[in-house]
Design a protein around this motif. Structure first.
Motif, PDB file in Angstrom:
ATOM      1  N   ILE A  11       0.825  -1.210   0.000  1.00 15.17           N
ATOM      2  CA  ILE A  11       0.000   0.000   0.000  1.00 15.17           C
ATOM      3  C   ILE A  11       0.858   1.259   0.000  1.00 15.17           C
ATOM      4  O   ILE A  11       0.696   2.155  -0.836  1.00 15.17           O
ATOM      5  N   ILE A  12       1.805   1.325   0.936  1.00 11.64           N
ATOM      6  CA  ILE A  12       2.580   2.554   1.122  1.00 11.64           C
ATOM      7  C   ILE A  12       3.659   2.720   0.058  1.00 11.64           C
ATOM      8  O   ILE A  12       4.113   3.837  -0.207  1.00 11.64           O
ATOM      9  N   SER A  13       4.071   1.645  -0.571  1.00 12.68           N
ATOM     10  CA  SER A  13       5.088   1.761  -1.621  1.00 12.68           C
ATOM     11  C   SER A  13       4.522   2.284  -2.932  1.00 12.68           C
ATOM     12  O   SER A  13       5.254   2.855  -3.747  1.00 12.68           O
ATOM     13  N   THR A  14       3.227   2.116  -3.159  1.00 12.30           N
ATOM     14  CA  THR A  14       2.639   2.507  -4.446  1.00 12.30           C
ATOM     15  C   THR A  14       1.724   3.726  -4.354  1.00 12.30           C
ATOM     16  O   THR A  14       1.647   4.509  -5.298  1.00 12.30           O
ATOM     17  N   GLY A  15       1.056   3.902  -3.220  1.00 11.47           N
ATOM     18  CA  GLY A  15       0.113   5.010  -3.072  1.00 11.47           C
ATOM     19  C   GLY A  15       0.705   6.388  -3.304  1.00 11.47           C
ATOM     20  O   GLY A  15       0.066   7.241  -3.954  1.00 11.47           O
ATOM     21  N   PRO A  16       1.924   6.683  -2.819  1.00 14.13           N
ATOM     22  CA  PRO A  16       2.485   8.026  -3.013  1.00 14.13           C
ATOM     23  C   PRO A  16       2.613   8.438  -4.478  1.00 14.13           C
ATOM     24  O   PRO A  16       2.556   9.629  -4.790  1.00 14.13           O
ATOM     25  N   GLY A  17       2.786   7.477  -5.371  1.00 18.86           N
ATOM     26  CA  GLY A  17       2.886   7.814  -6.783  1.00 18.86           C
ATOM     27  C   GLY A  17       1.614   8.466  -7.302  1.00 18.86           C
ATOM     28  O   GLY A  17       1.665   9.406  -8.113  1.00 18.86           O
ATOM     29  N   ILE A  18       0.473   7.989  -6.833  1.00 22.19           N
ATOM     30  CA  ILE A  18      -0.794   8.595  -7.233  1.00 22.19           C
ATOM     31  C   ILE A  18      -0.918   9.999  -6.682  1.00 22.19           C
ATOM     32  O   ILE A  18      -1.318  10.939  -7.377  1.00 22.19           O
ATOM     33  N   VAL A  19      -0.560  10.182  -5.398  1.00 16.80           N
ATOM     34  CA  VAL A  19      -0.635  11.507  -4.780  1.00 16.80           C
ATOM     35  C   VAL A  19       0.258  12.493  -5.522  1.00 16.80           C
ATOM     36  O   VAL A  19      -0.146  13.624  -5.832  1.00 16.80           O
ATOM     37  N   ALA A  20       1.492  12.066  -5.817  1.00 21.13           N
ATOM     38  CA  ALA A  20       2.424  12.944  -6.533  1.00 21.13           C
ATOM     39  C   ALA A  20       1.903  13.289  -7.925  1.00 21.13           C
ATOM     40  O   ALA A  20       2.079  14.402  -8.410  1.00 21.13           O
ATOM     41  N   SER A  21       1.256  12.328  -8.566  1.00 17.31           N
ATOM     42  CA  SER A  21       0.696  12.575  -9.894  1.00 17.31           C
ATOM     43  C   SER A  21      -0.434  13.605  -9.831  1.00 17.31           C
ATOM     44  O   SER A  21      -0.567  14.446 -10.724  1.00 17.31           O
ATOM     45  N   LEU A  22      -1.231  13.537  -8.777  1.00 17.32           N
ATOM     46  CA  LEU A  22      -2.305  14.526  -8.608  1.00 17.32           C
ATOM     47  C   LEU A  22      -1.728  15.920  -8.402  1.00 17.32           C
ATOM     48  O   LEU A  22      -2.275  16.909  -8.904  1.00 17.32           O
ATOM     49  N   TRP A  23      -0.628  16.008  -7.653  1.00 21.33           N
ATOM     50  CA  TRP A  23       0.070  17.292  -7.529  1.00 21.33           C
ATOM     51  C   TRP A  23       0.518  17.771  -8.910  1.00 21.33           C
ATOM     52  O   TRP A  23       0.430  18.967  -9.229  1.00 21.33           O
ATOM     53  N   GLY A  24       1.020  16.847  -9.699  1.00 18.67           N
ATOM     54  CA  GLY A  24       1.495  17.193 -11.032  1.00 18.67           C
ATOM     55  C   GLY A  24       0.400  17.725 -11.927  1.00 18.67           C
ATOM     56  O   GLY A  24       0.630  18.579 -12.791  1.00 18.67           O
ATOM     57  N   ILE A  25      -0.835  17.236 -11.725  1.00 19.49           N
ATOM     58  CA  ILE A  25      -1.965  17.680 -12.543  1.00 19.49           C
ATOM     59  C   ILE A  25      -2.498  19.022 -12.070  1.00 19.49           C
ATOM     60  O   ILE A  25      -2.594  19.983 -12.835  1.00 19.49           O
ATOM     61  N   PHE A  26      -2.841  19.100 -10.791  1.00 19.16           N
ATOM     62  CA  PHE A  26      -3.596  20.236 -10.286  1.00 19.16           C
ATOM     63  C   PHE A  26      -2.743  21.399  -9.792  1.00 19.16           C
ATOM     64  O   PHE A  26      -3.209  22.544  -9.783  1.00 19.16           O
TER      65      PHE A  26
END
Length: 376
Positions: A325-340
């Motif tokens: 969970i913790i190894s993969t979840g941050p990638g999604i959060v960082a991607s959302l930062w990249g978008i918004f």
């Protein structure tokens, strides 16, 4: 294992802060990363001290300190890896190896640790598979950066002023989860155009050039692959020393938070050693970027919150569940930062890729969560 609800809550906090901790430093040049990581680790140590005092000053555990040493040895390689093979490929390698190393440590009882069991092993294995798949998918996310940047060439300056010659250069065109993009490698967005950073006021070309710049492309690729793989292993096993202490010493604290300070001392001590070696190698002329100090400290504090939460999640959920969970979840959060926030991820293709990766992460989290429940 402890309370599952608290464990998953801690995992969510960890995912958010790991995915966001580089946001404060995103707009600032960090050079070769040695000085920056020392500032980051200074904040980490202070956070560890606070946890130590709040927990009533539990005994210092030298073995747990080894985990911090391992993590710091992996962390010092990140900037060179990004320069050699890019963040997309680097993150793919160290992220996947990190996930598998941490999960395997608990599943198979590596390095003398106790094997951690779950109620439904098949679901756990499938969940890990989806986690790995999400990393593979996220490497396909690219930035929509097609602007040309003006790169000033180095020139001598006189007392009357310096003349700058400009050449057109394509900006880095990739993006991978982790809070990095074109700007993270030194490019600054001004009026929707990317420009290279200005060096520190008192820095010369010889001060700021990285040793990576002296390698051939083939050497960079080979060394980059090797370093990313090693970094992934070091990240993946950094929890093993404190876990080993708890497994083999039932009379000692079984709460992972009581080993945070020892772990963070290992991080700060190793980071300080690296800085001293670096300063000696640079003949006491290290590349220091003052503007990155405060953002770097905030970055370290956010990372510390994420790591402390991961300690708690490991205690409540076990490595077998927390790592996917913790190894993969941050990638999604960082991607959302990249978008918004930064506008780095654009276009229908990138959004589709991100949605697929997000679906894999959610599936992995659900399956690993279900694998821990006695009845489903």
């Amino acid at each position: 294992m402890g309370n599952l609800g608290e464990g998953f809550g801690a995992a969510a906090i960890s995912v958010f802060f790991f995915g966001s901790n580089f946001v404060p430093v995103k707009r600032f040049e960090t050079g070769d990363g040695v000085f920056f990581q020392w500032i980051q680790c200074s904040a980490i140590w202070i956070a560890g001290l606070i946890v130590h005092l709040v927990r009533g000053s539990p005994p210092f555990e030298p073995i747990a300190m080894i985990g911090g040493v391992l993590w710091c040895c992996g962390n010092i390689t990140v900037v060179p890896i990004v320069k050699m093979i890019g963040l997309s490929l680097g993150l793919l390698i160290w992220g996947t190896v990190n996930l598998l190393a941490g999960w395997a440590s608990g599943t198979f009882g590596l390095f003398g640790m106790n094997k951690e069991t779950v109620a439904h092993p098949a679901l756990n294995y499938i969940g890990v598979g989806f986690a790995v798949l999400s990393v593979l998918i996220m490497v396909g996310i690219k930035t929509d950066v097609s602007t040309k940047v003006d790169q000033p060439s180095s020139s001598s300056s006189s007392s009357s002023g310096a003349k700058h010659h400009h050449q057109q250069q394509q900006a880095p065109s990739y993006y991978a989860p982790g809070g990095y993009g074109a700007e993270e490698l030194g490019y600054e967005r001004i009026n929707d155009h990317l420009h290279p950073p200005t060096a520190a006021p008192d820095a010369t070309d010889s001060d700021t050039d990285s040793w990576v710049d002296k390698l051939s492309m083939g050497q960079r690729r080979i060394l980059g692959f090797m370093m990313a793989s090693v970094a992934g292993v070091l990240y993946g096993v950094n929890f093993d020393p404190p876990t080993y202490v708890m497994n083999h010493n039932p009379d000692k604290s079984q709460n992972g938070l009581d080993y945070v300070f020892s772990h963070f001392c290992g991080i700060y001590g190793t980071s300080t050693l690296f800085v001293l070696i670096y300063c000696a190698a640079k003949r006491n002329r290290p590349a220091v970027f003052p503007q990155a100090i405060l953002p770097g400290f905030i970055c370290g504090a956010m990372w510390a919150i994420a790591q402390i939460s991961w300690f708690f999640a490991n205690n409540a959920l076990s490595l077998v569940i927390s790592f996917p969970i913790i190894s993969t979840g941050p990638g999604i959060v960082a991607s959302l930062w990249g978008i918004f926030a930064f506008g780095e991820i654009r276009g229908v293709r990138n959004y589709i890729v991100l949605l697929c990766a997000f679906a894999c992460v959610i599936t992995s989290a659900v399956l690993t969560s279900l694998s821990s429940m006695p009845t489903i």
